[in-house]
Write an enzyme that holds these catalytic residues in place. Structure first.
Site, PDB file in Angstrom:
ATOM      1  NE  ARG A 113      -2.818  -1.699   3.043  1.00 15.85           N
ATOM      2  CZ  ARG A 113      -3.146  -1.745   4.324  1.00 15.85           C
ATOM      3  NH1 ARG A 113      -3.807  -0.748   4.874  1.00 15.85           N
ATOM      4  NH2 ARG A 113      -2.809  -2.780   5.072  1.00 15.85           N
ATOM      5  CE1 TYR A 128      -2.773   4.095   0.201  1.00 13.52           C
ATOM      6  CE2 TYR A 128      -1.345   4.116   2.131  1.00 13.52           C
ATOM      7  CZ  TYR A 128      -2.530   3.754   1.521  1.00 13.52           C
ATOM      8  OH  TYR A 128      -3.465   3.054   2.223  1.00 13.52           O
ATOM      9  CE1 TYR A 187     -17.200   6.678   0.307  1.00 18.27           C
ATOM     10  CE2 TYR A 187     -15.748   5.370   1.705  1.00 18.27           C
ATOM     11  CZ  TYR A 187     -17.017   5.709   1.293  1.00 18.27           C
ATOM     12  OH  TYR A 187     -18.098   5.099   1.843  1.00 18.27           O
TER      13      TYR A 187
END
Length: 259
Positions: free
Chosen positions: A66, A70, A92
């Site tokens: 992850r 990013y 979001y």
């Protein structure tokens, strides 16, 4: 200062119901709009505001970690800003809550003297307060990410509610793009919570609604049954207080003597 500009906005939990007018104005006037949205309805609405949309979702498919995903997002956004464009990055919910790339973008923009701004959005916490009827101003509120809660010694105040976030990755130390909890993550969480709370204390598994017309999830069980519940990526745990705050009479008396 660079002529490029960055504005980071959030869609809220339900698009388009939660997106603010301020965010809409920036999206409409941007030269380039990067976005991550959870559903096609959100994407369709954003396209109605600005056709120059670029998805960042594929960054997750380009790596297994992850943190690397990013960084790919940050690199893409910064490339457009350095072309002296007005760029909007859409995330979001609230763009500053559990959104690592938004904070990385803010920091890098400030270092490079790029005009940057982050606008607030409606978060899952905002929805939780409304849906469960919680006033965090009454006796305070504690809030921890689930794995952080597991790995650290924390002074939990049982006279104030406790919120545990990101149950969907609890106990997962791999930081993989394949989001999932550790096989015994929820059992570990229940075990640690029982150090502070009685096993029969009622806790609530909460999930904010993410689509118009749908209701939130609020499932209350004794703490002893927590690990038996079905957990999703957006699951959050709300734990009510079990004790009352102890009045600080010594401080009050000392203060009165000084008057």
């Amino acid at each position: 200062m660079s002529k490029g500009r960055l504005v980071i906005v959030g869609t809220g939990m339900i698009t388009p119901k939660h997106i603010t007018q301020e965010a809409i104005n920036h999206i409409k006037n941007a030269d380039c709009v990067f976005y991550i949205t959870p559903d096609a309805l959100s994407t369709g609405y954003l396209k109605s505001l600005n056709k120059n949309l670029i998805s960042l979702t594929d960054c997750y498919q380009q790596t297994t970690h992850r943190r690397d995903a990013y960084q790919l997002m940050v690199d893409r956004v910064m490339q457009e800003i350095e072309k002296e464009l007005r760029v909007v990055a859409i995330f979001y919910g609230h763009p500053g809550v559990f959104v690592t790339p938004s904070h990385d973008l803010m920091k890098l923009s400030q270092e490079r003297k790029i005009d940057c701004q982050m606008l607030p959005g409606i978060s899952a916490e905002d929805c939780l307060f409304s849906d469960l009827g919680i006033d965090p101003g009454s006796v305070g509120c504690q809030s921890y990410e689930a794995t952080f809660f597991l790995l650290n010694k924390l002074a939990i105040n049982t006279s104030s509610p406790l919120i545990i976030w990101q149950l969907g990755v609890v106990g997962d130390l791999s930081f993989s793009t394949q989001i999932k909890p550790a096989s015994d993550g929820m059992a570990m969480l229940q075990n640690k919570l029982e150090l502070f709370y009685p096993s029969d204390h009622c806790v609530t598994l909460y999930e904010a609604a993410t689509l118009p017309g749908f209701r939130h999830r609020a499932e209350s069980v004794p703490l002893s049954q927590l690990s038996e519940l079905s957990i999703n990526d957006i699951s959050t745990l709300y734990i009510p207080a079990t004790t009352s705050p102890e009045p600080d009479n010594d401080f009050v008396n000392q203060w009165r003597q000084l008057q």
